[in-house]
Write a protein that holds these residues in place. Structure first.
Motif, PDB file in Angstrom:
ATOM      1  N   SER A 113       0.829  -1.212   0.000  1.00 40.11           N
ATOM      2  CA  SER A 113       0.000   0.000   0.000  1.00 40.11           C
ATOM      3  C   SER A 113       0.863   1.262   0.000  1.00 40.11           C
ATOM      4  O   SER A 113       0.508   2.256  -0.653  1.00 40.11           O
ATOM      5  N   THR A 114       1.987   1.231   0.711  1.00 39.95           N
ATOM      6  CA  THR A 114       2.879   2.383   0.723  1.00 39.95           C
ATOM      7  C   THR A 114       3.484   2.618  -0.654  1.00 39.95           C
ATOM      8  O   THR A 114       3.580   3.761  -1.129  1.00 39.95           O
ATOM      9  N   ALA A 115       3.880   1.526  -1.312  1.00 35.46           N
ATOM     10  CA  ALA A 115       4.436   1.658  -2.665  1.00 35.46           C
ATOM     11  C   ALA A 115       3.402   2.240  -3.623  1.00 35.46           C
ATOM     12  O   ALA A 115       3.705   3.133  -4.423  1.00 35.46           O
ATOM     13  N   MET A 116       2.159   1.766  -3.530  1.00 34.07           N
ATOM     14  CA  MET A 116       1.109   2.280  -4.401  1.00 34.07           C
ATOM     15  C   MET A 116       0.784   3.731  -4.067  1.00 34.07           C
ATOM     16  O   MET A 116       0.472   4.527  -4.962  1.00 34.07           O
ATOM     17  N   SER A 117       0.852   4.093  -2.802  1.00 30.29           N
ATOM     18  CA  SER A 117       0.616   5.479  -2.414  1.00 30.29           C
ATOM     19  C   SER A 117       1.655   6.400  -3.047  1.00 30.29           C
ATOM     20  O   SER A 117       1.329   7.493  -3.541  1.00 30.29           O
ATOM     21  N   LEU A 118       2.906   5.970  -3.037  1.00 30.31           N
ATOM     22  CA  LEU A 118       3.970   6.779  -3.633  1.00 30.31           C
ATOM     23  C   LEU A 118       3.809   6.866  -5.154  1.00 30.31           C
ATOM     24  O   LEU A 118       4.114   7.903  -5.761  1.00 30.31           O
ATOM     25  N   VAL A 119       3.317   5.791  -5.767  1.00 31.52           N
ATOM     26  CA  VAL A 119       3.026   5.824  -7.200  1.00 31.52           C
ATOM     27  C   VAL A 119       1.957   6.872  -7.500  1.00 31.52           C
ATOM     28  O   VAL A 119       2.067   7.648  -8.463  1.00 31.52           O
ATOM     29  N   ILE A 120       0.913   6.901  -6.667  1.00 29.67           N
ATOM     30  CA  ILE A 120      -0.169   7.873  -6.870  1.00 29.67           C
ATOM     31  C   ILE A 120       0.346   9.299  -6.717  1.00 29.67           C
ATOM     32  O   ILE A 120      -0.010  10.192  -7.488  1.00 29.67           O
ATOM     33  N   VAL A 121       1.216   9.523  -5.717  1.00 25.05           N
ATOM     34  CA  VAL A 121       1.788  10.859  -5.528  1.00 25.05           C
ATOM     35  C   VAL A 121       2.595  11.273  -6.761  1.00 25.05           C
ATOM     36  O   VAL A 121       2.466  12.413  -7.258  1.00 25.05           O
ATOM     37  N   GLN A 122       3.424  10.370  -7.272  1.00 21.54           N
ATOM     38  CA  GLN A 122       4.214  10.691  -8.458  1.00 21.54           C
ATOM     39  C   GLN A 122       3.323  10.968  -9.661  1.00 21.54           C
ATOM     40  O   GLN A 122       3.603  11.855 -10.472  1.00 21.54           O
ATOM     41  N   MET A 123       2.221  10.213  -9.765  1.00 24.09           N
ATOM     42  CA  MET A 123       1.312  10.394 -10.886  1.00 24.09           C
ATOM     43  C   MET A 123       0.583  11.742 -10.805  1.00 24.09           C
ATOM     44  O   MET A 123       0.408  12.427 -11.815  1.00 24.09           O
ATOM     45  N   MET A 124       0.173  12.136  -9.585  1.00 24.82           N
ATOM     46  CA  MET A 124      -0.566  13.381  -9.441  1.00 24.82           C
ATOM     47  C   MET A 124       0.322  14.596  -9.697  1.00 24.82           C
ATOM     48  O   MET A 124      -0.181  15.690  -9.929  1.00 24.82           O
ATOM     49  N   ARG A 125       1.632  14.423  -9.684  1.00 22.50           N
ATOM     50  CA  ARG A 125       2.529  15.528  -9.993  1.00 22.50           C
ATOM     51  C   ARG A 125       2.494  15.913 -11.471  1.00 22.50           C
ATOM     52  O   ARG A 125       3.006  16.963 -11.858  1.00 22.50           O
ATOM     53  N   PHE A 126       1.889  15.068 -12.298  1.00 21.18           N
ATOM     54  CA  PHE A 126       1.699  15.430 -13.693  1.00 21.18           C
ATOM     55  C   PHE A 126       0.694  16.577 -13.819  1.00 21.18           C
ATOM     56  O   PHE A 126       0.715  17.315 -14.802  1.00 21.18           O
ATOM     57  N   TYR A 127      -0.219  16.675 -12.835  1.00 20.06           N
ATOM     58  CA  TYR A 127      -1.221  17.747 -12.844  1.00 20.06           C
ATOM     59  C   TYR A 127      -1.528  18.104 -11.391  1.00 20.06           C
ATOM     60  O   TYR A 127      -2.564  17.743 -10.844  1.00 20.06           O
ATOM     61  N   PRO A 128      -0.610  18.806 -10.725  1.00 24.19           N
ATOM     62  CA  PRO A 128      -0.680  18.997  -9.270  1.00 24.19           C
ATOM     63  C   PRO A 128      -1.867  19.817  -8.778  1.00 24.19           C
ATOM     64  O   PRO A 128      -2.226  19.731  -7.609  1.00 24.19           O
TER      65      PRO A 128
END
Length: 366
Positions: free
Chosen positions: A52-67
């Protein structure tokens, strides 16, 4: 997005995610893990935390495309308006169904332990009125409520320490007694117990200091993991390996042996307070279901019409429909399937697409 009333602090961000994770799953989690991995099931919680932590970090990186936009805004930017409409419909329906499932489960617990003869619809009103009063306001109010509930009920896990005097730690030995395969089979159960981290999709643009998002999701998941591991290990040490399999909610049943001179039936008091924690699960999901519904129909973000319609619909439904534990268990399984897609499969696919798109554009520009 520039409305300061919608901005949330890092603390509110952490406890909104942590509260969404600490729903009704902890009441049954020790038994479910014992069924799959015996007393080694607590190890599966650590694997679930890592995932879950790894997926959370993936989501954070993804949302940086459109912060400055939520997931719906991200979909609209890269896939178009109609794709955003479909995404809003899927999230609104999934979160509304999950909210109803948690509502009904809470009502079932109240009827089983506290108010057995009270009508379901009347119990729902006890939830619906404060829910409406909190959710009709901005996101910051909901964030402060989550922080308040956490601090107010911080004492609750420590009650389980009183059960240690009747525990037998030999039940936990030897560790990894049947190998790693049973533990790995129990990981899907823990993965669904950490569901709530995907709330990052929608909370990220409202975070005041977005550079702290990664630290926030790690802290939120770690808090949940520590609570899960501590309570599960105590349940495993208290109940025999066979006895825990016959206990539907070992997290509540263990409290029956704890007695004080000034208090009887501690599990009833505990459950009454625990409903506040459960409310920090259904409120964020309902809030975002309303948000996605407003986006779907082009309403203002501050519109409370979908919220009122949902609460009124559930109230009318409960006048004619009376859920049972078995039916609610089936609803939880359906939610788990939907959550696997929303929280795990979908972020990976979307992140992969965004990375490939960026790589292709980079090559084209050179």
């Amino acid at each position: 997005m520039n409305d300061k009333l919608k901005r949330i602090s890092l603390l509110e961000f952490i406890f909104l995610i942590h509260g969404a994770q600490m729903g009704i799953g902890i009441l049954q989690l020790p038994r479910e893990l014992a069924e799959k991995a015996g007393t080694d099931g607590w190890i599966a919680i650590i694997f679930g935390w890592l995932l879950s932590t790894a997926m959370s970090l993936v989501i954070v990186q993804m949302m940086r495309f459109y912060p400055d936009g939520t997931l719906i805004d991200l979909i609209e930017r890269y896939f178009g308006k109609w794709a955003a409409k479909i995404g809003a419909l899927v999230f609104a329906a999934a979160y509304a169904f999950l909210t109803a499932t948690v509502f009904f489960r809470a009502i079932l617990f109240i009827k089983a332990f506290i108010l057995p003869r009270t009508a379901d619809s009347l119990l729902f009103l006890l939830f619906a009125i404060p829910t409406y009063l909190i959710l009709r306001n901005n996101l910051r109010v909901l964030g402060r409520y989550s922080v308040f509930v956490f601090l107010m009920l911080l004492w609750m896990p420590f009650f389980y320490l009183f059960a240690l005097k009747d525990s037998h730690w030999l039940y936990l030995l030897p560790v990894i007694k049947e190998g790693w395969w049973p533990i790995l089979k129990a990981v899907p159960n823990t993965a669904t117990s950490f569901i709530g981290f995907e709330m990052t999709f929608l909370l990220y643009p409202f975070l005041e200091k977005k550079q702290t998002a990664s630290a926030g999701v790690i802290v939120a998941n770690t808090l949940t993991m520590l609570v899960y591991v501590a309570i599960t290990v105590i349940c495993f040490a208290f109940f025999s390996p066979d006895g825990i399999l016959d206990t539907n909610e070992p997290t509540l049943s263990i409290l029956k042996v704890i007695e004080f001179h000034f208090m009887e039936r501690l599990e009833i008091v505990f459950l009454a307070f625990y409903l506040f924690i459960v409310s920090t699960t259904w409120m964020p999901y309902l809030y975002w279901s309303v948000y996605c519904t407003n986006r779907l129909f082009g309403l203002k973000e501050s519109s409370n019409v979908p919220l009122a319609v949902f609460l009124l619909s559930v109230f009318v439904l409960l006048l004619f429909y009376h859920p049972t534990f078995n039916e609610n268990d089936k609803w939880q399984k359906l939610n788990s399937y939907a959550n696997y897609f929303i929280a795990y499969a979908f972020p990976i696919c979307l992140w992969g697409y965004l990375l490939v798109r960026r790589a292709i554009r980079g090559r084209a520009s050179t």
